[in-house]
Enzyme design. Sequence first.
Site, mmCIF file in Angstrom:
data_model
loop_
_atom_site.group_PDB
_atom_site.id
_atom_site.type_symbol
_atom_site.label_atom_id
_atom_site.label_comp_id
_atom_site.label_asym_id
_atom_site.label_seq_id
_atom_site.Cartn_x
_atom_site.Cartn_y
_atom_site.Cartn_z
ATOM 1 C CB THR A 138 -1.053 -0.017 1.126
ATOM 2 O OG1 THR A 138 -2.060 0.936 0.807
ATOM 3 C CG2 THR A 138 -0.487 0.255 2.504
ATOM 4 C CG HIS A 163 -4.573 2.646 2.587
ATOM 5 N ND1 HIS A 163 -3.572 2.934 1.685
ATOM 6 C CD2 HIS A 163 -4.912 3.832 3.139
ATOM 7 C CE1 HIS A 163 -3.316 4.240 1.701
ATOM 8 N NE2 HIS A 163 -4.129 4.811 2.572
ATOM 9 C CB CYS A 213 -4.441 6.487 5.413
ATOM 10 S SG CYS A 213 -5.500 7.490 4.368
#
Lengths: 204, 159
Positions: free
Chosen positions: B23, B46, B29
């Site tokens: 990711t 994620h 995040c």
Amino acid sequence: MSDLINHLTSVQKDVLKEIGNIGAGNAATAFAQFLNTRIHMTVPSVTIVPIEDVPELTGGIETEVVSVLLKVMGESPGSILLVFSVQSTENLLKMIIDEFDIYQLGEVEVSAIKEIGNILSGSYLNAINQMTGFNLFQSIPAFAFDMAGAILSSSMLSLAENDYALLIETKFINGDEEIEGFFFYIPDPGSLEKILKSLGFDTQ
Amino acid sequence: MSETVRVKMAEYHVGASPDILVTIGLGSCVGIALYDEISKIGGLIHIMLPHNNDENNLKPAKYADTGIPLLIEKMVEAGANRENIIAKIAGGAHMFSSSPDMVIQIGKRNIEAVYQILEENNIPIVGEDLGKDYGRTMEFYTEDGRVKIRSYRAGDKFL
């Protein structure tokens, strides 16, 4: 409100585009005066993207970019985000500062970049204020030099509850293509409605 | 043959050794890599926000509180044993450090929510790289559970 994004008429989109156009025109002029060079802008586009595609808006997600974020306050809150490539930032700074290392930016260089953000967003908001009769104003600029994806996603969190992000996007380019930047105007949820209403549109 | 799978923002993926789950560009995040080292099944998610307030629950993987339990469930379906699952987490940065209120400390709130949800599910955190003011990329090797963190600011490291 998030429904409005999915139900914008083409006329409403044109109006938003026109706001972007006038705002960006103003900003390009101010930018050109500040740098004493020619700055062109592309015709702004009203972009509606799924929220998970936001990190890719400027190209490579992991590409290092330089950015300035300003919060827009007043009747229709939102954010303004400017994104420049590392090369463009270097070319920009060369026009105003003699010696620097792009990967070791000091306080002076960062201030100069923030000031560019200030000037561009200030003139952009002026144009919106004149059209809408609003009194929008901006926060102090914040700076980040990092992965594009991390910057873009973190800048648009006010939209994160929605499935789509609406942005008014413009690119600045000078004649020699030495400077290229993205300018995003990101209305918070609900703000779009207020802007359209102020211009006489019924958004119900 | 190992397969490299990219997990986009608000998405998740479950893979098995020797898949590599990646990711890219975590800012505020948080990326959560869950691993069962016996079955060598791994899952990566994620998340963007701490709590899901959407009644329709259209994007459970966008939120810590609905995404993490979903990932555990999908791993168990794929053959992982819930008792074996451990976690490595990264992200939750405050990208624009000169703006105290601008992004409402979302990174910090994400981290708190992830801690809480993992604790509720009895999943120990064995590695973390959190907070600060820079973006991160996670590469999760399901072969042995290593997670490589890449960043411009702090270089590369393994969790």
